[in-house]
Design an enzyme around this catalytic site. Structure first.
Site, PDB file in Angstrom:
ATOM      1  N   CYS A 106      31.033  68.567  -4.490  1.00 40.97           N
ATOM      2  CA  CYS A 106      31.123  68.289  -5.932  1.00 40.97           C
ATOM      3  C   CYS A 106      32.361  68.927  -6.537  1.00 40.97           C
ATOM      4  O   CYS A 106      33.165  68.270  -7.186  1.00 40.97           O
ATOM      5  CB  CYS A 106      29.884  68.790  -6.655  1.00 40.97           C
ATOM      6  SG  CYS A 106      28.416  67.954  -6.090  1.00 40.97           S
ATOM      7  N   HIS A 107      32.504  70.220  -6.355  1.00 40.69           N
ATOM      8  CA  HIS A 107      33.620  70.911  -6.996  1.00 40.69           C
ATOM      9  C   HIS A 107      34.364  71.804  -6.031  1.00 40.69           C
ATOM     10  O   HIS A 107      35.094  72.702  -6.436  1.00 40.69           O
ATOM     11  CB  HIS A 107      33.130  71.708  -8.201  1.00 40.69           C
ATOM     12  CG  HIS A 107      32.404  70.839  -9.186  1.00 40.69           C
ATOM     13  ND1 HIS A 107      31.052  70.716  -9.192  1.00 40.69           N
ATOM     14  CD2 HIS A 107      32.855  70.009 -10.141  1.00 40.69           C
ATOM     15  CE1 HIS A 107      30.690  69.856 -10.123  1.00 40.69           C
ATOM     16  NE2 HIS A 107      31.764  69.407 -10.712  1.00 40.69           N
TER      17      HIS A 107
END
Lengths: 197, 426
Positions: free
Chosen positions: A161-162
């Site tokens: 995701c990040h």
């Protein structure tokens, strides 16, 4: 509030206490206070109803058979509706995790603190790394437990995701996550079964 | 309030006269969006977008209410009921595509509306309250849009819900408790899905209420205009009806052509294929992205990959993301240039262009994967974003030498204003 209405002086009607304080003022304050307290009390169930309900909170523990997990392998299990990673570390991965100077870490913990000491019968369980599969950034499931998934540059887990990257002790090494992957309460009920929760 | 030369509502039909005495609703409409509302004569097409936003709100409420007749907010059947709408319900596919793309259209229109405000200084006195209410509407729209996207319970729905509610977990001390309270559990599940549905149904009506306040606050000073010069005389205005009802009708036609093209020929263009996979709590999609309209703010969230002093990166990202919108609340006081319209502000004009480029960069990075060089570009663009609002705007206002303003709207339009000549003589 409660000022004169009409032509009659309310002091005569309600009975004057002198100095501008009247019985009506007392009734006013008492009524508004009671309504206010009542209103705030009513808020409590309205707010509380949103919290996790009894069935969600009900204590749940999960038993996991770890006999099939070869060194270097990991499985994803479900614990309280969230993914749980159970990983059998290789000797190389253990050495890698122990070689790190923990003072350089964002959330300093040794591998032992996360494996052996997390378990009550502390013998020869250093290779079992049991963590939540929930990235401490925003709750995604990091990659690295499944066959062929990217493990990131520190050989542990990588959150797509990040970009949070965890090492072989599932400690945060890079990216936005603030903490290491959470180690839940667990216990080995036998050499091949672990009870989580 | 209105200008003294505004047309007066004067019903001749006996029924309308009777109505006007009992409940003067037609009078209210006449004075708000009818011939009784004088509007600057020089509005350009950027002024169409308020009406378009209102149309989108109605569109979303109408399609949403009928979709709710077929949808079931339960994690076991939510995905199936969405597919039931798509496959079995009469015209269900059209209603759902109209609603999903209606959200995109609503945000597209609102972004033009907001940037119109940025350029023409619509937020400046005496219209601060109009602006503040507008920012409130935008925040409500973001909440509504987010919760609506969760309802189909596909992979992006689930993981979007998890990531966004995870934001609250970044708050120190109370964060985790707050997150569990919001979700009604440890991860998004039935409790969360049900409450999101309930709020997704409610919030559009709250938005409609704030829109009424927004228009009410607007009608006290009256609409601004591209010159930013206030209305001075009757020759500066035309009645809203028929002049702007006609212009807005034409604009609506153009908008509908574009909107219908998307709905009927490319309905999944703005969606994500992963959302056609049922929610799976054990597998995160390789690339979680929100809907396009959140990308710039998502890029700001992800730009913080390092701790700043004692503040953890995660909390910084969350604060910056919300701060990026909250800073708009202070805009009327950050930009204190006496000149309203960017048209007469040579220096501001360039920085406005730079802000558009900056937002475009953030937009692109927000949709890109969380890897270099996008992270670094997001960091630079985020820094510039805040620099623009907090430092550059006050500085420009202090340093800039604006161009001379026209005497009046009439002069700006016709090249000469009799009232201006009179003023010059005296």
């Amino acid at each position: 509030m409660a000022d004169t209405t009409g032509t009659a002086d309310p002091a005569h009607i309600a009975g004057s206490e002198g100095e501008g304080v009247r019985r009506r003022d007392f009734i006013n304050i008492a009524a508004v206070s009671a309504a206010g307290v009542g209103g705030i009390t009513l808020l409590y169930p309205l707010i509380s109803q949103m919290a996790p309900s009894k069935d969600v909170l009900a204590e749940s523990s999960t038993e996991i058979d770890i006999s099939k997990i070869e060194p270097g392998q990991a499985i994803k299990a479900i614990f309280r509706k969230q993914p749980l990673f159970v990983r059998n570390l290789t000797q190389v991965e253990i050495a890698e995790a122990n070689a790190v100077d923990i003072s350089t870490l964002r959330d300093p913990q040794t591998l032992d603190e996360r494996t052996v000491e997390a378990e009550k019968n502390k013998k020869g369980k250093e290779n079992w790394l049991i963590t939540m599969g929930v990235c401490t950034h925003l709750g995604c499931v990091p990659l690295g437990a499944g066959e062929g998934e990217i493990k990131g540059e520190f050989g542990g887990y990588f959150c797509p995701c990040h970009g949070s990257t965890y090492d072989t002790a599932a400690r945060i090494r890079k990216g936005p996550a603030p903490k290491n992957l959470e180690v839940p309460v667990y216990e080995f009920t036998s050499d091949t079964v672990v009870k989580v929760g | 309030m209105s200008f003294p030369w505004a047309n007066h509502y004067n019903p001749t039909n006996p029924l309308m006269k009777w109505m006007d005495e009992k409940l003067p609703l037609p009078r209210l409409v006449y004075n708000a969006i009818g011939a009784g509302y004088p509007v600057p004569r020089n509005l350009n097409y950027f002024w169409n977008f308020g009406v378009l936003a209102g149309f989108c709100l109605v569109l979303q409420i109408v399609t949403g209410v009928v979709l709710a007749m077929h949808y079931a907010p339960n994690s076991t059947v939510a995905f199936a009921s969405t597919e039931h709408i798509m496959r079995d319900v009469n015209w269900g596919w059209m209603l759902r595509y109209a609603h999903a793309n209606g959200a995109s259209a609503f945000f597209a229109v609102i972004y033009v509306h907001i940037f119109r405000g940025f350029f023409y200084g619509s937020y400046k006195a005496p219209r601060e309250m109009v602006w503040l209410l507008g920012v409130v509407i935008f925040l409500l729209m973001m909440a509504t849009g987010f919760m609506g996207y969760v309802l189909p319970w596909g992979q992006m729905s689930f993981w979007g819900a998890k990531v966004i509610t995870g934001l609250f977990g970044a708050i120190p001390v109370v964060g985790e408790g707050l997150q569990h309270w919001l979700l009604g559990g440890f991860a998004p599940d039935d409790a969360a899905l049900n409450r999101f549905f309930s709020l997704h149904f409610l919030l559009p009506f709250v938005i409609a209420g704030v829109v009424i306040l927004h228009i009410w606050a607007l009608h006290i000073p009256g609409s601004s205009n591209p010159t930013g010069v206030e209305v001075k005389s009757e020759s500066d205005t035309v009645p809203f009806h028929p002049y702007y009802t006609a212009k807005d009708g034409w604009g609506l036609g153009v908008f509908l052509i574009i909107y219908c093209t998307v709905v009927f020929f490319m309905p999944n263009q703005f969606g994500h294929p992963d959302n056609y996979i049922p929610a799976n709590p054990l597998s995160t999609p390789a690339h979680i992205v929100p809907e396009w309209y959140f990308w710039p703010f998502y890029a700001i969230l992800r730009a913080f990959t390092f701790d700043i002093f004692f503040i953890p990166a995660k909390l910084m990202g969350v604060m910056a993301m919300f701060g990026a919108i909250l800073v708009w609340f202070f805009l009327p006081w950050l930009d204190n240039s006496p000149v309203r319209s960017g048209k007469y502000r040579p220096m501001f004009k360039w920085f406005f262009g730079a802000l558009i480029v900056d937002m475009a960069v953030l937009f692109y990075c927000g949709g890109a994967p969380a890897e270099e060089p996008y992270v670094m570009i997001s960091q630079i663009a985020t820094a510039y974003y805040f620099l623009h609002f907090l430092v550059l705007l006050p500085l420009i206002a202090a340093m800039e030498r604006p161009k001379p303003l026209p005497f009046s709207i009439t002069e700006a339009v016709l090249g000469a204003d009799d009232a201006a000549k009179l003023a010059a003589k005296s």
